[in-house]
Structures are given as C-alpha cells and as structure tokens.
Scaffold this motif. Sequence first.
Motif, short mmCIF file in Angstrom:
data_model
loop_
_atom_site.label_atom_id
_atom_site.label_comp_id
_atom_site.label_asym_id
_atom_site.label_seq_id
_atom_site.Cartn_x
_atom_site.Cartn_y
_atom_site.Cartn_z
N ARG A 1 0.70 4.47 2.36
CA ARG A 1 1.05 4.43 3.34
C ARG A 1 2.27 5.73 3.22
O ARG A 1 3.46 6.04 4.99
CB ARG A 1 1.25 3.70 3.85
CG ARG A 1 0.55 2.92 4.53
CD ARG A 1 0.39 2.31 5.90
NE ARG A 1 0.85 0.70 6.15
CZ ARG A 1 0.19 -0.42 6.44
NH1 ARG A 1 -1.40 0.08 6.70
NH2 ARG A 1 0.51 -0.78 6.08
N ASN A 2 2.92 5.57 1.93
CA ASN A 2 4.20 6.37 2.12
C ASN A 2 4.34 8.05 1.50
O ASN A 2 5.06 8.45 0.60
CB ASN A 2 5.87 5.72 1.04
CG ASN A 2 5.86 4.67 1.92
OD1 ASN A 2 6.40 5.23 3.02
ND2 ASN A 2 6.48 3.24 1.51
N TRP B 1 -3.74 10.18 7.97
CA TRP B 1 -3.71 8.69 7.94
C TRP B 1 -4.88 8.22 8.27
O TRP B 1 -5.75 6.97 7.92
CB TRP B 1 -1.84 7.16 7.95
CG TRP B 1 -2.81 5.94 7.82
CD1 TRP B 1 -2.77 5.27 9.10
CD2 TRP B 1 -2.68 5.35 6.61
NE1 TRP B 1 -3.05 3.65 7.83
CE2 TRP B 1 -3.12 4.12 6.31
CE3 TRP B 1 -2.93 5.79 5.36
CZ2 TRP B 1 -3.07 3.27 5.49
CZ3 TRP B 1 -2.77 5.29 4.45
CH2 TRP B 1 -3.21 4.08 4.10
N ARG C 1 -2.46 0.45 11.22
CA ARG C 1 -0.97 1.04 11.91
C ARG C 1 -1.14 2.76 11.70
O ARG C 1 -0.58 2.80 10.43
CB ARG C 1 -0.32 0.38 10.93
CG ARG C 1 0.19 -0.64 11.33
CD ARG C 1 1.37 -1.62 9.66
NE ARG C 1 2.37 -1.26 9.61
CZ ARG C 1 3.04 -1.48 8.70
NH1 ARG C 1 2.57 -3.14 8.16
NH2 ARG C 1 3.94 -1.05 8.43
N ASN D 1 0.58 -1.32 -0.36
CA ASN D 1 0.35 -0.11 -0.02
C ASN D 1 0.78 1.25 -0.11
O ASN D 1 1.25 1.87 0.67
CB ASN D 1 -0.99 0.18 0.97
CG ASN D 1 -1.30 0.77 1.07
OD1 ASN D 1 -1.54 2.04 0.76
ND2 ASN D 1 -3.16 1.43 2.09
N LEU E 1 1.52 9.05 10.44
CA LEU E 1 1.42 9.10 9.25
C LEU E 1 0.58 10.30 9.20
O LEU E 1 -0.19 9.74 9.37
CB LEU E 1 0.95 7.48 9.05
CG LEU E 1 1.70 6.81 8.93
CD1 LEU E 1 1.25 5.52 8.04
CD2 LEU E 1 2.94 6.95 7.88
N ASP F 1 4.47 5.10 11.49
CA ASP F 1 5.18 4.78 10.15
C ASP F 1 6.35 3.29 11.48
O ASP F 1 6.11 3.76 12.71
CB ASP F 1 6.16 5.42 9.52
CG ASP F 1 7.13 6.20 10.30
OD1 ASP F 1 7.12 6.09 11.75
OD2 ASP F 1 7.40 7.60 9.29
N ASN G 1 6.92 -0.56 5.39
CA ASN G 1 6.55 0.78 5.83
C ASN G 1 4.64 0.86 4.91
O ASN G 1 3.60 1.01 5.53
CB ASN G 1 6.75 1.88 5.56
CG ASN G 1 6.84 2.38 7.25
OD1 ASN G 1 6.72 2.75 8.13
ND2 ASN G 1 7.91 3.26 7.36
N GLU H 1 -9.26 6.85 7.34
CA GLU H 1 -9.58 5.08 7.36
C GLU H 1 -10.76 5.58 8.68
O GLU H 1 -11.21 4.74 8.17
CB GLU H 1 -8.41 4.58 8.49
CG GLU H 1 -7.21 4.20 7.05
CD GLU H 1 -7.21 3.34 6.09
OE1 GLU H 1 -7.82 2.83 7.01
OE2 GLU H 1 -7.63 3.82 5.07
#
Lengths: 180, 548
Positions: free
Chosen positions: B394-395, B537, B525, B391, B534, B528, B515, B541
């Motif tokens: 996530r970065n 992030w 999560r 994924n 993050l 990181d 990550n 979600e």
Amino acid sequence: MRLEGLLEKHKRVIVNKWFDAVVHTYPADTARFLKSQKDPFANPVGRTTFKGLDGAYDQLCGEMETEMLAASLDPIIRIRAIQDFTPTQAAGFVFLLKNIIRETVGDQLREKEGLEELMALDARVDTVGLLAFDIFMRCREKVYQLKANETRNRVFSAFHRAGLVADTPEDGPETNKTIE
Amino acid sequence: MSDLPKPEESLSKLDHEPPRTGWMDAPVDIRKGMYCYSANPKSLNYTGFPHAREWNPIEDDWKLPENWQEILHRGFRERLDRFRSVKVFMDICVRCGACADKCHFFIGTGDPKNMPVLRAELLRSVYRNDFTLMGKILGKLNGGRPMTENVLKEWWYYLFQCSECRRCSVFCPYGIDTAEITIFGRELLNLLGLNIDWIATPVANCYRTGNHLGIQPHAFKDMLDFFVEDIEEVVGVKVEPEYNKKGADILFITPSGDVFADPGTYTAMGYMLLFHYLKERYGFDITWSTYASEGGNFGFFTSHETMKRLNSKMYAEAKRLGVKWILGGECGHMWRVIHQYMDTMNGPTDFMETPVNPITGTVFENAKSTKMVHIMEFLADLIKHDKLELNPRRNDHLKVTFHDSCNPARGMGLLDEPRYVINNVCNNFYEMPANTIREQTFCCGSGSGLNAGEDMELRLMGSLPRANAVKYVHEKHGVNMLSCVCAIDRAALPTMTEYWTPEVDVTGVCELVANALVIPGEHDRPTDLRGEDLPGWAEPEREETDAE
Ligand code: SF4
Ligand code: SF4
C-alpha cells in the motif's frame, strides 16, 4: 584563432577562473572552504556553484538553450538569492565572465574579427545575465510566498474560526496579579 | 532609495574579496530574514522571566537594564560553577578547526561566524577577558575582549543562528559540544529579557494550557474527535481513543504539532489507528491526555528551570492517572530532554514501573529510569515479534528516504529502529549519502525554536545541506517522500522541500505504518490517510476479485 575555438580550448581555465571569482564574493575563510572541499554533500554551495557554472558555460558557448541555461543557473541563484548578497551580487556574477574571457584569450584574437566576436559574446553574456535576474526574482518570490503561507498556517485559521485557541491573558496569570 | 548601494560599490564587491577585518572588531550587521522577532513581554511575564519589554533587534537601543553588564557577569560566574561541562568547554578548545565546516548554518550561509568554533569563541573571548588571569593581564593578545553592547548583539544574533543540533560535536576530538555553549549563552540572554517570541510565547502557552498553541483541553479533544471521523471515512472503522483515563496501562504523549498542523495530523491519525488495532487484537490499554497535551519542550530553549517545569507536567499527569509507563510519539527535543536531562531534573520516577510491552513481554530496560518508551522502539518490537499485520504494497507508490532528526539520532542514538520500521512498511527505501545521515545527519535548519516565519532566509540556508542530499536521492532513485520522526521536521521540512526540491513530500513514520496496517473490519481502502488515491491500488484488487 577564432574565438569559438579558443573558448573551447580554454574551457577549463576560464571556468576555473569564473568559479574562483564567484567564490571570492564570499568572505575569505569561506572562499577557501568552498574551493577546497570536494565532497558535494559536505560543501553543497561550492560544488553546486561549480557544476552550474560549468553547465552555463557550455550553453553560452553553444546552443544557448534557455531551459538548459536555467537548469544550470537556477541552483546557484537559488542559493545566492537567500544569502547575504544584494540582487546585483546574487545574480550579477554572470557578467564577471566578460573580463575573464578577455584576460584569458584576448591576446590570441585577431584584431578586427576578434573584436566583433567579443562583442557578439558580450551580447550572449548579457542575455544570460538577464535570465539570471529572472531566476533571482522567481526565487525571491518563492521566499515571500513561503513566509506568507507559513504565517497563515501558523495562526491555524481553522482553529481560530472554531474559536478553539485561547491566547495568553494580557496581564499574566490570575494568581500573580498584584493589586494596584 | 538611500539603502541602495551605488552601482560601483555593488560591482566592486563582486570583483574583489570582501575586506578581512578581524572578526572580533567587525560590528555585527543584523540582517532581515536572519533573526526572529523579540519576545512578547506578556509571554515573558507569564513565566516570570526578567526584564520583559518591547524592543526591536534592528534598532540601536535595545532598552537594556542599566546594570546589564553586571547581571551578565554574575550569571556567567554562577553558571560556570554550576555547569562543569561549560567551564571545561571554555578552557579546552585548541582551535583545531575540525568543527569549523560541519555546521549546516555555516555551510548554508557562508558566514564564518557560523563556524561552531567561532560561535563558541563569541562567549569564550568574554570568558577569557573576565574570568581568566591571563585574559585579565593580556586582554586582546590572549583572545579576550570586554563585554560591550556590540558583543552582546553579536551573541544574540549568532546564538539564535545555532539550532543546538550537536553535529559539530561529533567531529570535535575533545567532544566539545557547541550546542551546550549555545544553551548556556541563551540562558544568559534570558537574564536580560532577550529571547525571541517564537520561543517565549509557546513556552507561556505550554505552561498555561499544556501545549505550545494554547489549545485548551476540550479543543484538543475536539481535534482528535475530528480525526476519528476522518479515519472512519478512509478506513471504514470507528476508532475510540481514550482521554484522561485513570488506571490506563499506558499514557501517550506526543507533540501538539501532530494534532494541529499538516502533515503531522496524518501521523496523529496513524497513532490512533495503531492503538485501535492493538486494542482490538490484544486488548491494549492506552490513554491520551488533554492536559499533558505537549511532548515538545520549548523551555529547553530558555533555561534549565523552565525546561524542568514544563517536563514535570508530563510526569504529574502520569502520576495523576496512575499509569504504568509513558509511550512517547514522534518528537525531537522531547526526547532530548527525556534522554539527557529529565532524570536529573525530575527523576527518578519511582511511581511507575519499568516499561514492559504488554503484547510481546519485552522489557525496555533502557527506559528503566525515565519510564518513557519511544514509539519507534515500541513499533520495532511489535514488528519483530510479528504482532502487526502489514501490507507494505500500500506504500508502493512511494519512494521513501529517512531524515534522522538531530535529537533522536544524535541526542539519544535512535538510528536503527525507525529504519527497521520503515523497511517493514515500505518496499522502496533509499538512504541519503552516509555523511548526511545517522550520527552525521544534517539539521532541518529550524530546530531549537527557530522555525518562525520572519527568519525564513536563515531557515532555508540552514536546510540546504539536508535538502541537497534529498535532491540527490530524488534525482538518483526518484525518491518522492521524506520521512522523519519529529514534529518540528514535519513543520519545517515541507517548507524546505518546497524551496529546494518541490517534488518531494514529507511524512511521519507512523503515517506510513498506518497506511500499511491491515485493520480488522476495514473496508476497501483505495486511498491513503490523506484521502489521496493509491495509484493502481483499487484496480488490481478488483481484477483479482473478478478472476475468482
Ligand atoms: S573541533 Fe573542538 S577543539 Fe577543534 S576548534 Fe572545534 S571545538 Fe575547538
Ligand atoms: S550545534 Fe549544530 S547549529 Fe550549533 S554550531 Fe554545532 S553544528 Fe552548528
């Protein structure tokens, strides 16, 4: 003509001469390279120096905004602060400008007014010079800080605290010991 | 105060071009911040190097053995016979100057003696004088000079201002590799006990305990166990690394820097997560070794014999454990040694198999002889066969660029694999300018054992061309993360960026991979591997969950 106008009119010549003078604080072979290689990635010292001097000159002739001046001078001094220069040589290049301006536009100035204008300009150059020294000190402090921090990290304080590092024994490997 | 220059001297030095003495006659000026401390005698003794003693580079008396000239002459002679390349390099340079401005140390220091052609000329002038007929007859007229103490000091000073990166060789029409000349020259210096401590002590430690720091096997394991806990906290999954497992399919070896120094530690956690994922999904069978606990090989910076000795430990361990092949982590000179020297030194390895990726079936023909596969090749193969659930979002908070480490890039041609991997785990990737990457990459400035603290000025100057390109992509694209596949980079580049581009951080590629990797059974999560939030992030979600 008034000095202000002359400085603007002769900007290219003056900045080029200034660049030339700064470049010649390096050994001759290096100076040649710094001047001739125009690719900023192949020649970061030369191109950074040129760009910085150009920006500093604009400020000197204009607003004299400290932030802007520092943004122009910092990249040059950051380099010179670690190269083989004394502090005077690393930061003092600013003062070279005084003579260069005199040489380039001196004879076009009107006697009395011109002298006053030059003195005012000298004072501005001095201000820039002092700022250059501040930046120099900041760079040197950073270098010392990096040295100190790396040393601290390198002895891996965490490992030592946990007693996890074994040093090499004083007198060589057990098997190689000679009987005295 | 006596070392202060007089004001008129300082200023006159500013106004005028420094005087041009012929380079051969100018006495060497050993400057603080440019050299590393001399080797600790006990470390030299430990590995059996000759003439171990306390000596100080800035003192006049280097306490050389009485017959040092004879030792050096003999050493030179022997090696000219042994290494044909060096003999050829001594003879064929036409001094065309194509290499002159290509060295990051010349570019950064502005010292002409750091032009590769002049660096080589330091040795070549003595070669001409001592080993060629013309030199014997014509002496200086032919560019020869006798070996004096000043020349020796100059060798030492400038051979430890070369990181053996080989950038200059890319531009030489004759393929002269100044790195080889430096390696050769340093080997000669070793005959006189003139190494630096940042090399000699790691070598002694590596020889004794298996890694540069002297971390013993149980402590090495303790550190990895500590990562297991960290990973459990961040990912919610307990990974179970194997140690010294006999009969495992694969042995994993990485530089110890990944285990003990940030940000390498996050790369190590990355490996652990990857192996866990592969074990869960595909039954992947890999083991760490607490004995072959170092991929790096500082022996490479001392002598061919020492390099061979340290390299052989990895193969001895592979044999002891009975693995099929070795997977190698993100390291620089480990790979140079494997790729360029290992086969002739300790190979061919007949007790292992040609590496096959057990998950994809890919045969790594390129590693047929050394039996060692680079983790980037391995990862690229897995991704190509769609074996990893990734994924890259996530970065997304990262804008990434990639520094080609000299050794994997120029030393073994590993150019596209890391980029392929990064592009699959990150959405924002930006290349630095073409003349600063791939084969033309600029060294970090700290390679070949120069990443000590006392030579900080040298390192910072050497890193300038690299930093300058990083700064460019930072200003142009907002790059905030510099990725690399080398442990020395991970140790040296954070210092570089802190001085030149403080807004940019440093990471190993496997950290980026981990990550992005979706681990079976992972919990939410929101951070990181570094435990950093993050950005944005957790929120979206949750919103998605709310909407359902
Ligand atoms: S490019 Fe090659 S031939 Fe030319 S000066 Fe450099 S080493 Fe010599
Ligand atoms: S090998 Fe690298 S560090 Fe050494 S002279 Fe060539 S470019 Fe410079």
